[in-house]
Design an enzyme around this catalytic site. Structure first.
Site, mmCIF file in Angstrom:
data_model
loop_
_atom_site.group_PDB
_atom_site.id
_atom_site.type_symbol
_atom_site.label_atom_id
_atom_site.label_comp_id
_atom_site.label_asym_id
_atom_site.label_seq_id
_atom_site.Cartn_x
_atom_site.Cartn_y
_atom_site.Cartn_z
ATOM 1 N N HIS A 97 26.923 -20.293 23.185
ATOM 2 C CA HIS A 97 27.119 -21.710 22.851
ATOM 3 C C HIS A 97 26.572 -22.747 23.818
ATOM 4 C CE1 HIS A 97 31.402 -21.502 24.935
ATOM 5 N NE2 HIS A 97 30.429 -21.044 25.701
ATOM 6 N N HIS A 98 26.093 -22.341 25.015
ATOM 7 C CA HIS A 98 25.607 -23.349 25.979
ATOM 8 C C HIS A 98 24.123 -23.677 25.839
ATOM 9 C CE1 HIS A 98 29.398 -23.243 28.064
ATOM 10 N NE2 HIS A 98 29.253 -21.992 28.466
ATOM 11 N N ALA A 99 23.348 -22.818 25.180
ATOM 12 C CA ALA A 99 21.888 -23.026 25.145
ATOM 13 C C ALA A 99 21.551 -24.352 24.453
ATOM 14 C CB ALA A 99 21.206 -21.864 24.428
ATOM 15 N N ASP A 126 29.455 -26.857 24.701
ATOM 16 C CA ASP A 126 28.628 -28.071 24.815
ATOM 17 C C ASP A 126 27.325 -28.045 24.018
ATOM 18 O OD1 ASP A 126 27.557 -26.137 26.488
ATOM 19 O OD2 ASP A 126 27.237 -27.472 28.196
#
Ligand code: VJV
Ligand code: CA
Ligand code: ZN
Length: 393
Positions: free
Chosen positions: A145-147, A186
């Site tokens: 989920h951060h990429a 994010d």
């Protein structure tokens, strides 16, 4: 005889690629793709594969990755070579492009293959949902989920979740994204910041100065400009160390039922990061396998097309327990599976305790202090309720 049968007319698909698990971030790096092997071996030992449609997913193509990521970034990701000698990251090395090659997102052998396989499994899951061939599709190798569009971040290089949700949006008007990883989701929040067709909800440990990525405050709810359709469509549930099953489930159930009521999603994408479990190497919460799984159970009860993604999880034996229990919830056999791990489970000694649901005491010795006073949790519920007054389907 496991007694596990397939309920008529209810389809669960399981998407994985054994090649993905062979990749290595480096011996001491917390992200261990091998946890996927351990999880699968426990799921298979319980006999659950007989109640699901099992697929070896393909690698996503360059074009599929480019649905979200910039071609500059993908071209670089596809050509960089692993570093023979680790570089000094803090030394502002000018070669550190797209945040690649530092200690969080190292360059390793087969990196591009690893990323495209993770995205491929998530995309296959989304396509089975869109084709109405699965009610629940599972991609434990996804959930990164951060990429960002043109940047690696926090062990994530390709945002398989964003790519899968973009696919869902071709068939469904509204998608609810829920993230129970201990870190803030994010990258997914940012990708859908300006649309009212995706509502993102992340539960996470929040401490802007001391816990990654530092974003996701209670009042970060999307664009501040009311004219922007994405306004109010990001929900953040910032938590503190030591939250318990009971508190987490109260928050989760209250918040998600209100969101479903107002936003009326047509599909749910649930990131099941297992680093929110007690005893995780990077996590700070006191959640047990039961409490983590209760979130999956709650989403299943919404009776909407559902994708389950993996995500974080840095104590492999606990990751395997959680994702096994959650697979059993998906197929509906959670009340039938034994607490004692099957005798023939490969790497059975890796699990320390021989049960699926070890007690907090067994996991931690001494539980982490709970720094979530009831008053704070009530404030969170109130804030989200206020926020939802501005949301309509
Ligand atoms: O906190 C950070 C960033 C730093 C710079 C890099 N150093 C190593 C740590 C501090 C500010 N990064 C986080 C990233 C967490 C990513 C979570 C991913 C997910 O679960 O949400 C989804 C898959 C962080 N926390 C801990 C570490 N990095 C860490 C990285 C290492 C390590 C130990 C801890 C990298 C290499 C090695 N050890 C050998
Ligand atoms: Ca989260
Ligand atoms: Zn995480």
């Amino acid at each position: 005889e496991s007694g596990i049968t397939r309920p008529k007319g209810y389809n669960v698909s399981f998407h994985c690629n054994p090649e993905m698990e062979k990749h290595h971030f480096g011996v001491t790096h917390p992200m261990k793709p091998w946890r996927l092997t351990l999880s699968k071996s426990l799921i298979y030992s319980y006999g659950m594969s007989f109640a699901m449609n099992n697929y070896v997913s393909r690698a996503a193509t360059y074009e599929e990755l480019a649905d979200f990521h910039s071609t500059d970034y993908l071209d670089f990701l596809g050509t960089v070579l692993p570093e023979p000698v680790p570089r000094d990251v803090e030394n502002q090395n000018p070669d550190l492009r797209f945040n690649l090659g530092g200690s969080d997102c190292p360059l390793f052998e087969g990196l591009y293959d690893y990323c495209s396989m993770s995205a491929g499994s998530a995309l296959d899951a989304a396509r089975k949902i869109c084709a109405n061939q699965s009610d629940i599709a599972i991609a434990w190798g996804g959930g990164l989920h951060h990429a960002k569009k043109a940047e690696a971040s926090g062990f994530c290089y390709i945002n398989d979740i964003v790519i899968a949700i973009l696919e869902l949006l071709r068939h469904y008007p509204r998608v609810l994204y829920i993230d129970i990883d201990v870190h803030h989701g994010d990258g997914v929040e940012e990708a859908f910041f300006s649309t009212d067709r995706v509502m993102t909800v992340s539960f996470h440990k929040y401490d802007p100065n001391n816990f990654f990525p530092g974003t996701g405050a209670l009042d970060d709810n999307g664009p501040k400009n009311e004219q922007n359709p994405g306004a109010h469509h990001a929900v953040n549930v910032p938590l503190n160390d030591g939250i318990t099953d009971e508190q987490y489930d109260m928050l989760f159930n209250t918040i998600i039922s209100r969101i479903v009521e107002k936003f009326r999603p047509s599909a749910i994408a649930l990131q099941c990061g297992a680093d929110s479990l007690a005893g995780d190497r990077l996590g700070r919460f006191n959640l047990q396998v039961q409490g983590h799984g209760a979130c999956v159970e709650f989403c299943k009860r919404m009776n909407l097309p559902l994708i389950l993604f993996g995500g974080g999880g840095y104590t492999p034996r606990n990751v395997a327990r959680a994702w096994t229990y959650e697979t059993s919830i998906a197929i509906g056999c959670q009340d039938k599976i034994s607490d004692v791990l099957p005798q023939h489970t490969p790497w059975r000694d890796q699990f320390r305790q021989e049960t699926l649901f070890p007690t907090l005491e067994q996991i931690l010795g001494e539980p982490r202090q709970n720094k979530n006073p009831p008053k704070r949790l009530q404030d969170i519920v109130n804030h989200v309720s206020e926020q939802l007054r501005f949301v309509q389907a």
